[in-house]
Design an enzyme around this catalytic site. Structure first.
Site, PDB file in Angstrom:
ATOM      1  N   CYS A   1       0.819  -1.217  -0.008  1.00 52.87           N
ATOM      2  CA  CYS A   1      -0.035   0.005  -0.052  1.00 52.87           C
ATOM      3  C   CYS A   1       0.880   1.305   0.289  1.00 52.87           C
ATOM      4  O   CYS A   1       2.044   1.276   0.099  1.00 52.87           O
ATOM      5  CB  CYS A   1      -0.667   0.050   1.232  1.00 52.87           C
TER       6      CYS A   1
ATOM      7  N   ARG B   1       1.467   1.786  -5.858  1.00 56.59           N
ATOM      8  CA  ARG B   1       1.439   1.019  -4.915  1.00 56.59           C
ATOM      9  C   ARG B   1       0.172   0.118  -4.587  1.00 56.59           C
ATOM     10  O   ARG B   1       0.370  -0.753  -3.822  1.00 56.59           O
ATOM     11  CB  ARG B   1       1.978   1.511  -3.791  1.00 56.59           C
TER      12      ARG B   1
ATOM     13  N   TRP C   1      -3.711  -1.834  -1.429  1.00 55.20           N
ATOM     14  CA  TRP C   1      -3.584  -2.981  -2.233  1.00 55.20           C
ATOM     15  C   TRP C   1      -4.112  -4.113  -1.510  1.00 55.20           C
ATOM     16  O   TRP C   1      -3.259  -4.306  -0.342  1.00 55.20           O
ATOM     17  CB  TRP C   1      -2.162  -3.392  -2.699  1.00 55.20           C
TER      18      TRP C   1
ATOM     19  N   ASN D   1       1.006  -0.047   6.280  1.00 53.37           N
ATOM     20  CA  ASN D   1       1.567  -0.898   4.909  1.00 53.37           C
ATOM     21  C   ASN D   1       2.171  -2.111   5.601  1.00 53.37           C
ATOM     22  O   ASN D   1       3.390  -1.963   6.481  1.00 53.37           O
ATOM     23  CB  ASN D   1       2.356   0.042   3.885  1.00 53.37           C
ATOM     24  N   GLY D   2       1.741  -3.297   5.017  1.00 50.20           N
ATOM     25  CA  GLY D   2       2.584  -4.483   5.660  1.00 50.20           C
ATOM     26  C   GLY D   2       1.442  -5.405   5.906  1.00 50.20           C
ATOM     27  O   GLY D   2       0.443  -5.400   5.719  1.00 50.20           O
TER      28      GLY D   2
ATOM     29  N   GLU E   1      10.284 -11.620 -21.198  1.00 58.18           N
ATOM     30  CA  GLU E   1       9.794 -10.166 -20.755  1.00 58.18           C
ATOM     31  C   GLU E   1       8.669  -9.467 -22.036  1.00 58.18           C
ATOM     32  O   GLU E   1       7.677  -8.810 -21.237  1.00 58.18           O
ATOM     33  CB  GLU E   1      11.222  -9.266 -21.077  1.00 58.18           C
TER      34      GLU E   1
ATOM     35  N   LYS F   1       4.993  -8.279 -20.428  1.00 55.71           N
ATOM     36  CA  LYS F   1       4.642  -6.959 -20.591  1.00 55.71           C
ATOM     37  C   LYS F   1       2.947  -6.922 -21.187  1.00 55.71           C
ATOM     38  O   LYS F   1       2.285  -6.180 -20.646  1.00 55.71           O
ATOM     39  CB  LYS F   1       5.533  -6.019 -21.525  1.00 55.71           C
TER      40      LYS F   1
ATOM     41  N   GLU G   1       0.512  -8.084 -18.529  1.00 51.89           N
ATOM     42  CA  GLU G   1       0.153  -7.443 -17.383  1.00 51.89           C
ATOM     43  C   GLU G   1      -0.568  -6.301 -17.777  1.00 51.89           C
ATOM     44  O   GLU G   1      -1.204  -5.837 -16.839  1.00 51.89           O
ATOM     45  CB  GLU G   1       1.188  -7.250 -16.497  1.00 51.89           C
TER      46      GLU G   1
ATOM     47  N   HIS H   1       8.587 -28.799 -29.543  1.00 53.31           N
ATOM     48  CA  HIS H   1       8.569 -29.857 -28.494  1.00 53.31           C
ATOM     49  C   HIS H   1       7.123 -29.808 -27.833  1.00 53.31           C
ATOM     50  O   HIS H   1       6.873 -30.212 -26.873  1.00 53.31           O
ATOM     51  CB  HIS H   1       9.532 -29.688 -27.591  1.00 53.31           C
TER      52      HIS H   1
ATOM     53  N   LYS I   1       3.000  -1.894  -7.875  1.00 51.31           N
ATOM     54  CA  LYS I   1       4.308  -1.755  -8.486  1.00 51.31           C
ATOM     55  C   LYS I   1       5.217  -2.761  -7.579  1.00 51.31           C
ATOM     56  O   LYS I   1       6.080  -3.257  -8.245  1.00 51.31           O
ATOM     57  CB  LYS I   1       4.754  -0.268  -8.025  1.00 51.31           C
TER      58      LYS I   1
END
Ligand code: M6R
Length: 608
Positions: free
Chosen positions: A2, A28, A75, A101-102, A481, A485, A488, A504, A603
């Site tokens: 958060c 965040r 979050w 936050n935590g 990568e 991108k 997400e 394969h 983030k």
């Protein structure tokens, strides 16, 4: 994860500034937002599910002349996103409010105990117990002492900002979640990250684990959890406000993609001695000749940088290198020695899995190096040495310039280690570094020439449900990568795969509904990549190619081509990822998604 902010200011009228700070912290988390402002006889609290802009709308007509206030953007972990679960949380009397936050791991036991003592809970969160704990303690002690006693009962991680209705002061505490204090004229700030208060001050103090403090108009007093006073010196941060704003771009992500040439220059420039064209690495925990092997630990995009780093360390410095997902490494029984250089890569420096993996490696006696973008973050404090990327603040959730600066720094470090270990001579070093120095102008040229073409390809890709990204050798991590991108931010399912492995299994998926993005720039395996393209084409698959140089036969096989400037083979990953970032950006934007704040993400991921 958060975002939290607190301001205490003799100038009053804090509502707008707290909202502004929250907007800068929204990367965040953005499940809900809230503020608490001390008023004449109590504390005004308003909190709401949804984004900060919704809270702002709700507060438009509200007038509270306050000289101390706190804010939170969430979050969700414990308790679904809802108004009651939003922060700030209050005690039973409404005279204490806090943002957290935590994660409080022992909250069920504490909640049970507090319930038995008559406390009423209004949310399902772990955080609310802290307000009631402080309430208990405050009934018999002064407020700082009450906060100190309360935090000593908490297990887990926390960054806390607490206010009470009796004074213009902020009480803060930190364990394993970031908290930075800002010192202004007649005002003090605290937040999860510097951009939150950057418009008002750049004089900061990073709070360490196990520290608690009191902020007032005139500054900050800091103590340890035992109550012993600590003296801490402020640092002046070189970030400018412009770096933390969109600067005319529609989104932070687009701005950050365009900042990459400069970010790379800023990262490598100070580390290359121009007269001799040689690498200067300021800080390593082990002399290069004593390093036996390397272990890279990271998550997400930073993990992909590590995969490219493996090529660099092995091929340029002759060092056997393993790369591990931090979340996997933590629970294995790895084999490490005091001559294994452990490299933790992280943009934020606050990723819980990477911190956990780094701690485990340190416990096993390995020397550690952090490659990190955020100054003063947890990983930089816990590693034995630090090399900073100088990407500037990266606000968009999708990481872009952090990745290319990590790659540039890994390359530079590998060249340095190669020279110091006698694997490359001065002349080779100079050649490799000249190539690196020429990269920023080539990136700018490519963006000028190719962006419109890339936009069209991105828009076209947005009409598919799935996409495949294929690359070989150094470009396999870039395929991973590129796919990450797209997933997400556009929510299109995408898979990165080694091009040679496709036959394969995944080849069974190929038909006209599955486009494949091929990374087919110059390399010793290009002929093999071309054969893989033929295999796709003959099954009616659509092909987008990233190409360098003249390859008419590849153009013939491709439905869309993006031209990338010629660079040294080792540097292609750094330039190749940029069109893939832009494809994802334009696909997501065309689909109308919130590019900078994609759903369900945050983030930096400060939970396991
Ligand atoms: O801050 P870090 O580099 O430690 O973050 C690691 C990942 O969470 C991060 O790279 C994530 O995968 C990004 N959203 C990718 O764009």
């Amino acid at each position: 994860m958060c975002g939290i902010i607190g301001i205490v200011s003799d100038k009053g009228n804090l509502k707008e500034r707290i909202i502004e700070g929250l907007k800068r912290l929204e990367y965040r988390g953005y499940d809900s937002a809230g503020v608490a402002l001390r008023k004449e006889n109590g504390i005004f609290v308003r909190k709401k599910k949804g984004k900060v802009s919704q809270l702002e709308e709700e507060l438009r007509e509200v007038e509270v002349n306050s000289r101390v206030g706190i804010g939170h953007t969430r979050w969700a972990t414990h308790g679904e996103p809802s108004d009651p679960n939003s922060h700030p949380h209050s005690d039973c009397t409404g005279r204490i409010a806090l943002v957290h936050n935590g994660i409080i791991e022992n909250y069920p036991q504490l909640k049970e105990e507090l319930r038995r003592r008559g406390h009423n809970f209004r949310s399902q969160t772990d955080s609310e117990v802290i307000a009631h704990l402080v309430e208990e303690e405050a009934s018999r002690d002064d407020f700082l002492e009450a906060v100190r006693r309360a935090v000593n009962r908490l297990e887990g991680s926390f960054a806390l900002v607490i206010i009470n209705s009796d004074e213009d002061a902020l009480y803060i505490a930190r364990k394993d979640s970031p908290l930075v204090v800002g010192l202004g004229e007649g005002e003090s700030f605290v937040a999860s990250d510097i951009p939150a208060f950057l418009p008002w001050t750049n004089r900061v103090i990073f709070l360490e684990n196990g520290e608690i403090g009191r902020l007032s108009f005139s500054g900050v007093e800091i103590y340890d959890f035992q109550g012993k006073r600590k003296e801490k010196k402020p640092q002046v941060i070189g970030w400018s406000l412009a770096q933390a704003e969109k600067g005319g771009y529609r989104h932070f992500m687009l701005k950050e993609i365009h900042e990459q040439a400069k970010a790379i220059s800023d990262t490598i420039g100070p580390r290359i001695e121009r007269d001799t064209n040689s690498a200067v690495i300021e800080d390593l925990p082990l002399a290069p000749r004593h390093i036996k092997d390397v272990l890279i630990l990271a998550c997400g995009t930073s993990y992909h940088a590590g995969l490219v780093g493996k090529f660099y360390f092995e091929e340029l410095a002759g060092l056997k290198t393993d790369v591990d997902y931090a979340s996997e490494f933590r629970y294995r029984r790895p084999v490490l020695s005091p001559s294994t250089l452990v490299v933790a890569i992280s943009q934020s420096g606050e990723t819980a899995d990477t911190i956990g993996a780094l701690r485990k490696a340190k416990e096993m006696g390995a020397p550690s190096l952090a490659i990190c973008n955020v100054v003063g973050s947890s990983i930089t404090r816990e590693a034995d040495s630090v090399l900073y990327t100088h990407a500037g603040p990266e606000i968009s959730v999708a990481s872009t310039k952090a990745f290319t600066t990590q790659l540039s720094l890994l390359y530079l470090l590998a060249v340095y280690l190669g020279r110091e270990r006698g694997k490359i001579d001065r002349e080779q070093e100079s050649g490799l570094l000249s190539q690196l120095l020429s990269l920023p102008s080539k990136i700018e040229h490519m963006l000028r020439e190719q962006e419109e073409k890339i936009r069209e390809i991105g828009v076209d890709l947005s009409s598919y449900n799935d996409a495949l990204y294929l690359g070989r050798h150094l470009n396999y991590p870039i395929a991973l990568e590129g796919a990450l991108k797209l997933k997400e931010i556009s929510y299109i399912h995408a898979e990165g795969y080694p091009a040679g492995e496709m036959k394969h299994g995944p080849i069974a998926l190929i038909d006209e509904n599955l486009p494949t993005v091929f990374i087919a720039t110059e390399s010793k395996v290009l002929d093999k990549v071309r054969s893989n393209m033929e295999e796709i084409k003959s099954r009616r698959g659509k092909i987008i190619s990233l190409l360098s140089g003249e390859h008419p036969e590849i153009e013939e096989l491709s439905d869309g081509v993006i031209k990338v400037p010629l660079v040294d083979e080792y540097l292609f990953p750094i330039i190749n990822i940029i069109p893939l970032q832009l494809i994802a950006y334009y696909a997501a934007d065309f689909l109308g998604h919130d590019v900078d704040q994609p759903r369900n993400l945050a983030k930096s991921v400060t939970v396991e």
